[in-house]
Design a protein around this motif. Structure first.
Motif, PDB file in Angstrom:
ATOM      1  N   GLY A   1       9.737 -50.628  60.952  1.00 47.65           N
ATOM      2  CA  GLY A   1      10.631 -51.630  61.533  1.00 47.65           C
ATOM      3  C   GLY A   1       9.931 -52.820  62.154  1.00 47.65           C
ATOM      4  N   ARG A   2       8.720 -53.110  61.716  1.00 46.67           N
ATOM      5  CA  ARG A   2       7.978 -54.222  62.296  1.00 46.67           C
ATOM      6  C   ARG A   2       7.558 -55.227  61.232  1.00 46.67           C
ATOM      7  N   ILE A   3       7.471 -56.476  61.655  1.00 49.85           N
ATOM      8  CA  ILE A   3       6.836 -57.489  60.815  1.00 49.85           C
ATOM      9  C   ILE A   3       5.497 -57.791  61.481  1.00 49.85           C
TER      10      ILE A   3
ATOM     11  N   ASN B   1      14.048 -58.555  65.271  1.00 51.69           N
ATOM     12  CA  ASN B   1      13.870 -57.815  66.524  1.00 51.69           C
ATOM     13  C   ASN B   1      13.898 -58.754  67.733  1.00 51.69           C
TER      14      ASN B   1
ATOM     15  N   HIS C   1       6.445 -67.189  64.266  1.00 53.51           N
ATOM     16  CA  HIS C   1       7.807 -66.957  64.776  1.00 53.51           C
ATOM     17  C   HIS C   1       8.474 -65.748  64.147  1.00 53.51           C
ATOM     18  N   VAL C   2       8.028 -65.343  62.988  1.00 48.35           N
ATOM     19  CA  VAL C   2       8.698 -64.200  62.355  1.00 48.35           C
ATOM     20  C   VAL C   2       8.004 -62.886  62.683  1.00 48.35           C
ATOM     21  N   LEU C   3       6.905 -62.934  63.412  1.00 49.02           N
ATOM     22  CA  LEU C   3       6.131 -61.710  63.637  1.00 49.02           C
ATOM     23  C   LEU C   3       6.584 -60.928  64.865  1.00 49.02           C
ATOM     24  N   ASP C   4       6.471 -59.599  64.765  1.00 46.23           N
ATOM     25  CA  ASP C   4       6.580 -58.735  65.938  1.00 46.23           C
ATOM     26  C   ASP C   4       5.209 -58.540  66.560  1.00 46.23           C
TER      27      ASP C   4
ATOM     28  N   ASP D   1       5.264 -61.194  71.613  1.00 47.35           N
ATOM     29  CA  ASP D   1       5.894 -61.518  72.900  1.00 47.35           C
ATOM     30  C   ASP D   1       4.915 -61.299  74.045  1.00 47.35           C
TER      31      ASP D   1
ATOM     32  N   GLY E   1      14.743 -68.731  61.566  1.00 47.63           N
ATOM     33  CA  GLY E   1      13.407 -68.481  61.020  1.00 47.63           C
ATOM     34  C   GLY E   1      12.571 -67.629  61.954  1.00 47.63           C
ATOM     35  N   VAL E   2      13.199 -66.678  62.604  1.00 44.62           N
ATOM     36  CA  VAL E   2      12.459 -65.793  63.510  1.00 44.62           C
ATOM     37  C   VAL E   2      12.719 -64.329  63.180  1.00 44.62           C
ATOM     38  N   ASN E   3      11.958 -63.484  63.838  1.00 47.23           N
ATOM     39  CA  ASN E   3      12.044 -62.046  63.624  1.00 47.23           C
ATOM     40  C   ASN E   3      13.379 -61.469  64.116  1.00 47.23           C
TER      41      ASN E   3
ATOM     42  N   LEU F   1      12.721 -62.474  55.380  1.00 51.22           N
ATOM     43  CA  LEU F   1      13.613 -62.057  56.471  1.00 51.22           C
ATOM     44  C   LEU F   1      14.947 -61.531  55.953  1.00 51.22           C
TER      45      LEU F   1
ATOM     46  N   ARG G   1      20.764 -60.507  61.620  1.00 49.03           N
ATOM     47  CA  ARG G   1      19.971 -60.958  60.460  1.00 49.03           C
ATOM     48  C   ARG G   1      20.258 -62.423  60.154  1.00 49.03           C
TER      49      ARG G   1
ATOM     50  N   GLU H   1      15.552 -52.970  57.951  1.00 46.22           N
ATOM     51  CA  GLU H   1      15.097 -52.852  59.334  1.00 46.22           C
ATOM     52  C   GLU H   1      14.283 -51.603  59.610  1.00 46.22           C
TER      53      GLU H   1
ATOM     54  N   ARG I   1       2.444 -64.106  74.328  1.00 47.27           N
ATOM     55  CA  ARG I   1       3.028 -65.308  74.938  1.00 47.27           C
ATOM     56  C   ARG I   1       3.318 -65.107  76.428  1.00 47.27           C
TER      57      ARG I   1
ATOM     58  N   PRO J   1       7.702 -66.838  75.341  1.00 47.04           N
ATOM     59  CA  PRO J   1       8.120 -65.907  74.285  1.00 47.04           C
ATOM     60  C   PRO J   1       9.338 -66.459  73.550  1.00 47.04           C
TER      61      PRO J   1
END
Lengths: 122, 265, 232
Positions: C30-32, A49, C192-195, C212, A45-47, C171, A38, C176, C215, A10
């Motif tokens: 609040g999610r991507i 959250n 990498h940018v996703l929830d 997560d 380059g990541v989320n 981003l 942020r 948020e 993975r 993860p």
């Protein structure tokens, strides 16, 4: 900072490792303020959250503490940082020894090899 | 939001519409001056040749304003609601009524403005050419006043409504036609022609009673004239109602196609 | 209402062909979220339904509890696959347009990004390169403080530097409390940018899971899992 991620873990655990390394190696010194969520997210380059989750883990481990309004700071407890540095160093040695053991070297042989190489290096 | 949409429509269509009107006005001034030089001189030289060309160009610009603005408006409608720009326009926080009505209102304003400007350009030619002296202007006004007086306000109102209704229907027919033929990927032009014909036939059928009324003598011609001036007959009201009902019908056909069969390319 | 986007047995048919088959989907604020699937799997159809460009054949789609309408369009910021800005407009006019119609448009943010991109305010869109037009459209979309962003293939066919620019713009600008739905078939570029990831295949949802969790439980990246699910 260079942000590269492995595919099989993860992202937040890898971020946790990255940030821990940054703290013990002094990129972020004791008591220093960490960048905002942020900012770190955009930089890596990541989320956001995910960054949040990694920082929460760092807080739980005691390396970082948050002040309600001003943000997150690296702990001033130098002992705690040193302890973490030890943990990471031991982890590295354990991995190294495991790799050597696969090559058929026991600990004594490994240490001897290291001594020999040190001699050659001088 | 209707006001903002109309502002945007003017901005989008004015890019071509305003220069067209500007060219026509400029040519009317030049044409007027050419005619003035011309009338002093009877021989046909290069000046007269150039003059004829300018007068021809002025005539062309009048035509361009009349037809050109209509084409500009239709092209804009097509691109703006049915083409790529539709992705932007049709996801705005406005409904389809606002989109359609803003376009229709702006189109009507353009038609009226282009007629007024064409008339103005005609007057410019007449005055600059010196065919009518400024001192005679009072006389001209008298003629116009007499003309106005001999036609009552009600007749003018009916004539105005007939013009607005007629132009609205023409515009809406094109809107509906484009919205419908958008669903077809091939032979758009062919379907387009078929739909216009079908529309007109259907409209006549829906209001078939109108011809019956005219035949029964109730309607007679909508506008007529006798020694007391231009008058409007009872048939005109029927005709106007028919015209506006047709507009409403075609409007809702367009609306339904945009709402339920939105086919963006 | 807790869900910003909700689909209930959502079905869309074109002629005889079913583009979406009774899908159920809920997205929290609040999610991507990555809407992932090969071409023709129904990604664009789903997004068009959410912004009212298409109407459902059966079932329903709800934005903040309401069917798509003028009211929901006010809280949805949509990036279409193609350039929808009128080409005659200048950068300035395009910003005026957004400012006129969207109460949530952050003019200062848009101006800041436009100047950092080196765009002239008086330059018309017609004279811009394809890449610049796409960036400007993204800037305008992300300059809105919307509740839901629907981004249809924002990184399709761009070079890695542009991809980074696009992801960073997303981003940096989304709030948020808002949700971002990114449709793409290039999973490794966005994962990498996703929830959360939603896998779409031939109009059906194959998987909707936190990245997560994928993975942790599967020990592989979303991209690898995607290749496995769609390998046949």
């Amino acid at each position: 900072m260079d942000w590269t991620f492995r595919e099989d873990l993860p992202i937040y655990t890898q971020l946790y490792e990255h940030l821990t390394l940054a703290i013990v190696s002094g990129v972020y010194g004791p008591g220093e303020k960490l960048p905002a969520v942020r900012e770190l997210a955009v930089d890596a380059g990541v989320n956001p959250n995910t960054v949040q989750r990694a920082l929460s883990e760092l807080e739980r481990s005691g390396l970082v503490h948050s002040q309600r309004t001003t943000g997150r700071f690296v702990t001033e407890d130098a002992q705690r940082i040193e302890q973490e540095r030890q943990r990471l160093a031991e982890e590295q040695v354990r991995q190294f020894l495991a790799a050597m053991s696969k090559l058929g070297y026991n600990r004594i042989q490994t240490v001897m090899l290291m001594e020999k190489m040190r001699g050659e290096g001088q | 939001m209707l006001g903002k949409l109309m502002k945007h429509e003017f901005r989008a269509t004015g890019r071509i519409g305003l220069p067209l009107c500007g060219i026509m006005m400029a040519l009317s001034v030049v044409a007027g001056m050419v005619i003035r030089l011309w009338s002093d001189n009877l021989e046909y030289g290069w000046r007269e040749q150039a003059g004829s060309i300018i007068i021809f160009l002025y005539g062309l610009s009048v035509f361009a304003v009349g037809i050109g603005i209509f084409i500009v408006l239709m092209q804009h409608y097509k691109r703006n609601l049915l083409g790529d720009e539709g992705y932007l326009m049709r996801t705005l926080p406005v409904n389809i009524h606002e989109l359609l009505l803003s376009k229709l209102f702006v189109a009507l304003l353009w038609y009226i403005a282009s007629i007024l400007l064409t008339m103005l350009s005609g007057l410019v030619v007449v005055f600059i050419s010196g065919e009518v002296k400024l001192s005679e202007f009072g006389g001209l006004m008298d003629v116009i006043r007499d003309g106005l007086a001999s036609t009552d306000a009600y007749t003018w109102l009916c004539a105005f409504l007939a013009y607005i209704g007629g132009m609205s229907l023409l515009t809406l027919l094109f809107y509906a036609d484009y919205a419908m033929t958008q669903s077809f990927s091939k032979h758009k032009v062919l379907y387009s022609v078929i739909f216009v014909v079908v529309f007109i036939v259907l409209l006549r059928l829906v209001f078939w009673f109108n011809s019956a009324l005219v035949a029964s003598g109730f309607g007679a011609p909508y506008f007529g004239s006798n020694e007391s001036g231009v008058y409007v007959s009872h048939g005109a009201e029927v005709g106007l109602i028919e015209l506006y009902l047709s507009c409403v019908l075609v409007y809702f056909i367009t609306w339904a196609f945009l709402k339920y069969k939105p086919n963006l390319e | 209402m807790s869900n910003i986007l909700e689909c209930k047995a959502l079905t869309k048919r074109y002629g005889g062909k079913e583009a979406l088959s009774a899908i159920d989907l809920s997205l929290e604020p609040g999610r991507i979220v990555g809407l992932l699937g090969p071409n023709g799997s129904g990604k664009t159809t789903l997004i068009k339904l959410a912004c009212g460009l298409l109407t459902p054949t059966a079932g329903g789609i709800y934005i903040n509890g309401e069917a798509p309408s003028k009211a929901t369009n006010a809280i949805v910021s949509y990036l279409p696959e193609r350039i929808a800005l009128p080409l005659w407009m200048t950068t300035q006019q395009a910003m005026d347009f957004y400012g006129d119609f969207y109460a949530d448009f952050r003019r200062d943010a848009a101006e800041d990004m436009v100047s950092r991109l080196g765009l002239e305010l008086r330059q018309t869109i017609k004279t811009m390169s394809k890449g610049t037009r796409e960036k400007l459209q993204l800037i305008l979309t992300m300059s809105r403080a919307a509740r839901l962003y629907l981004l249809d293939e924002p990184i399709g066919g761009v070079d890695p530097a542009t991809r980074d620019y696009i992801l960073k713009t997303i981003l940096t600008n989304y709030s948020e409390e808002s949700t971002v739905l990114i449709s793409t078939h290039l999973i490794s570029d966005v994962e990498h940018v996703l929830d959360e990831a939603v896998f779409l295949r031939e109009g059906s949802i194959m998987l909707h899971e936190s990245v997560d969790t994928i993975r942790e439980e599967k020990g592989k990246s979303v991209d690898e899992l995607f290749r496995e699910v769609f390998a046949c």
